[in-house]
Each structure stands twice: as structure tokens, then as C-alpha cells.
Design an enzyme around this catalytic site. Sequence first.
Site, PDB file in Angstrom:
ATOM      1  CG  ASP A 211      -0.189   0.263   2.534  1.00 63.99           C
ATOM      2  OD1 ASP A 211       0.913  -0.288   2.731  1.00 63.99           O
ATOM      3  OD2 ASP A 211      -0.693   1.040   3.361  1.00 63.99           O
ATOM      4  CD  GLU A 214       7.266   3.209   1.451  1.00 64.22           C
ATOM      5  OE1 GLU A 214       7.797   3.820   2.372  1.00 64.22           O
ATOM      6  OE2 GLU A 214       7.807   3.000   0.351  1.00 64.22           O
TER       7      GLU A 214
END
Length: 492
Positions: A211, A214
Amino acid sequence: MKTRRMFGFLSFYGLAVLFLSTLCTQSWATDLTTWIASQNISSQALMLANISRPGTGLGSVVAAPAQGVNPDYYYHWVRDSGLTMQAVVGLYDRATGSTKDQYFQILSDFVNFSSYIQQNPNLSGNPWDTGIGEPKFNVDGSDYNQAWGRPQSDGPAIRASAMIQFANLLLDQGQIAYVQQKLYSPTLPATTLIKADLEYISHHWQDPSFDLWEEVEGTHFYTRMVQRRALVEGAEFATQMGDPDAAAFYSAQAQQILGQLSNHWSPQENYLVETINQTGGHNNKISDIDSAAVLGALHGTIALHDQASYTSDDALFGVTDDRVLLTALRLKQIFQSLYTINQSGGPNVAPGIGRYPEDTYNGTDTSSQGNPWFLTTFAFAESYYKIANAYENSGSIPVTQAFVSWFTDVAGNSSISLTIGETIQSSDFRFSGILSTIRIGGDKFLARCQLHADPSGALSEEFNRNTGFMQGAANLTWSHASFLTAIWARGN
Ligand code: NOJ
Ligand code: NOJ
């Protein structure tokens, strides 16, 4: 004894916070308009200073300028740099004369740097293929070879949208040769920047990725939103560039993504959940509510070149979508009570907004508690302005139940009465009052940021939830870019 000392400290602390916030919001504080004007100058300068820094590759963008510190953000992130270039395209569009030429130079350096990093194999995979999903690079354009949450598939989509916007401005000026040579040629395997990004997105959007924060691997609302936007804009652009078969493929993929976006709506929770089908990463996001929903609605807003080609699907999951309004409202309520600083500020200051409630990243490590961030708080401001702009442009406000819940929070105890199911037309006496109430609501998020920003114009990544002082990466490029896009939506 211990309790009394604690209490003594707390009440002193509480008083100090109250005292400071009263001073800050009343006598000391520069008024918002003045702050916006000076922050505008600072944010432009500090953002631009992070592009092509001495000793880095021409066209690279550092996420933050300090070297050898914790956190070390001295890397070229595809996401951060793509969002920065969306702001630079905005500056290019607004500029004239030699200033415009300077922005063209920055953008074309970015094009060259980005094409270079697309050409090498890396830990996410081969060039022109899954390697496009590599999230960050060394500042000289070489691969970053340490462990990291990879791939991250939002970055190439954000970059593609920025570059399509740039290409459309160039085409309007008749600069076809540059666009064909550097940005889009139908040739496969793709050798041009936008084409390579669109090929990657259209063939790999179904693959799990990390995402935008991270941390979590799976299918993310934010990533899907920016991918769909890039493909819708990419389809229109490919048609213009004489690549109709690719255009048809990109639109079909965009349509499929749209079909899957509704899987992120949770009717039980009444909000958009960020990650579904999790395959790896952190496991602490119990609620799965995330400001990434609002960022996704903003960064996923489709911007077509030809106004006539919009369809009603294009507004789905945009800033005025009921599902986005309800998620934004819930996030605002959660952060309002979660962060101590949000208990003060007064009626003209909205809460500072964080990433998600369970966040433990404090800007340097994940051992403590998350904080409000500038870029998420600016995103709330920007979304309010864009909601008002959208109603103004369409000339009507559909009064849904979700709108009433959201607007009641924005308006506080305002006396505008609404009936669920009605549509308020621009001729209605309430129309302009609603729009200005929403815009004032946006200003309150800017006022929150003003309260915690450095008077010099420096903006870090975040501000401490208890003390309000800035912390984390200093002069985060994305903090400055998000200020600029927010005030542009405000009409500055
Ligand atoms: C650094 C990432 O950029 C940040 O988003 C994350 O929260 C921490 N690492 C912890 O995973
Ligand atoms: C951490 C953020 O979570 C991530 O979104 C960002 O790309 C990096 N920091 C670099 O700014």
C-alpha cells in the site's frame, strides 16, 4: 503524592496548551489569508529545492532533503515524485515566459530520469514489466537493493496521470514531436514513459502490491483508484496518439477495476475499507479505516482532456460520493478524539488528520504512536474545496442521507435546514450558504496546519499528537506539494 504530582503536571500542561492555543489562534497568529500567501512562496521554493539536488541525478526527487539522518528519506520514491510532478505540472500550466521554460526543463529532466529507471531490472522484476512496480531508487537512478515492501503499484499510475496532464498541455501548444519521442509511442515493448506505465498498470493491476504507506500487501482502495484514473485518462490519450487497440484495452481494464472498487465498501462498518485480500505485511490495522480513502478519491479524480467525454461512472468514488463522505466523516471523528492536540484549537480549527488510527509509526520508528500528518490534513482541506467546487460546477446538490450526516458535522450548529431526498438547485437561497460553509470547513484544516507549521514555512512529515511540534522527515517534499494542490482547489 505521586498522583498529586502527576495531576499538578497535567493541569499545568493542560493550561499551557490552552494558553498557547488561545494565543496562537487569536492574537499571535497571522490570519489565514496572510499565512496562505507566505506558505505558498515557501512551499514552492522548498518543493522545487528537492528536485535535482546537487549530487543527485538530474530530474530525481528526494522525498526529504536531509542526508544521513533517521528517517533516511534521501531516495527517489515513485509515488512521492509522481505527486510532486502533478504539482509541478500545475505550476507549469500557471506560468508564462521564461518561468514556464524553467518548469518545462524540470519536467523534461524528470521524464529522462524516470525513463532511465524504467530500463533496468530491479528486485521487483524485469524492465518494461514488473520492474515498473519498484517503489524507490537511489538518487543517482541506480537500484535500491535492500529489503523493502515491494512492489508498490500506485506510483506508476500517479506518474502516468502527471505525465498525461503534461503531454496534453504540450499537445495544446503543438509540441507533438516531443510527446511522441519521449512520452508516448505505440511501440511494444514500450520505450516511452507513459506507454510503459500504462502497459504495466493494465497488465498487472490484479497482482497484490504494498500500500501507499508501504506496510500492507494486498488489494488497496488507494492503489485501485489511481490505477483506474491512469487507465481512463490513458485510454483517451492513447486514442489521441493513434493507438486505438491499446485504448480499448486500457478502458476495459479500467472498467474492471471500477467493478471491484465497491468491494471496499463495508455496509457493516459504513465506511470504505482500505485493504482487502491481504497477502502480507503488518497486521495491526484492525479497523481498516484509513485516510487513504480520501487521498484515493482526490488522487483518483479523473481529469480528461475533452470535457465532453466524461461519463457518469467517472464521478464514482470521487470526493462527493456518499461512501467517501461517510468515510471522511468517520475519520475526522476518530482523529478528533484520538489526538490530544485536537482537543484544543478553538471552533475555527479542524482536527489534525493521521494515516489510520492504529498507526504506530512516529516518523522515525514503529515503536510508539502515529501522529497527524500535514499531507493528510491538507488532503482533507483539498477535498472540502473540491466538494464545494463540484456542486458549484454542476449547479445542484443531491441531499442524500450521507450528505446530511457529513454536512451537519461541517456546519456545526448552522441553521441551514435540509430534507433527505431533495436536490438543492443553484437558484435555491440555501445553495451559496452551503458552498461557503463547506469552504470555511476546508479552511479549518488549513488553520490546523498553520498552527503546527514552522513560521519559516518549513513543513515536516507530521506533528506530534500531544505537543503539536513537528516531527519526522523535515521538509517532506510531499507535504509541500499537498499544500499547493490544496490552495489551488481553494482558488488561490
Ligand atoms: C517506512 C515507511 O515509509 C512508513 O510508511 C512505514 O510506516 C514504516 N517504514 C514502517 O513500516
Ligand atoms: C512514508 C510514507 O508512508 C510513504 O507513503 C512515503 O512514500 C515515504 N514515507 C516517503 O515519503
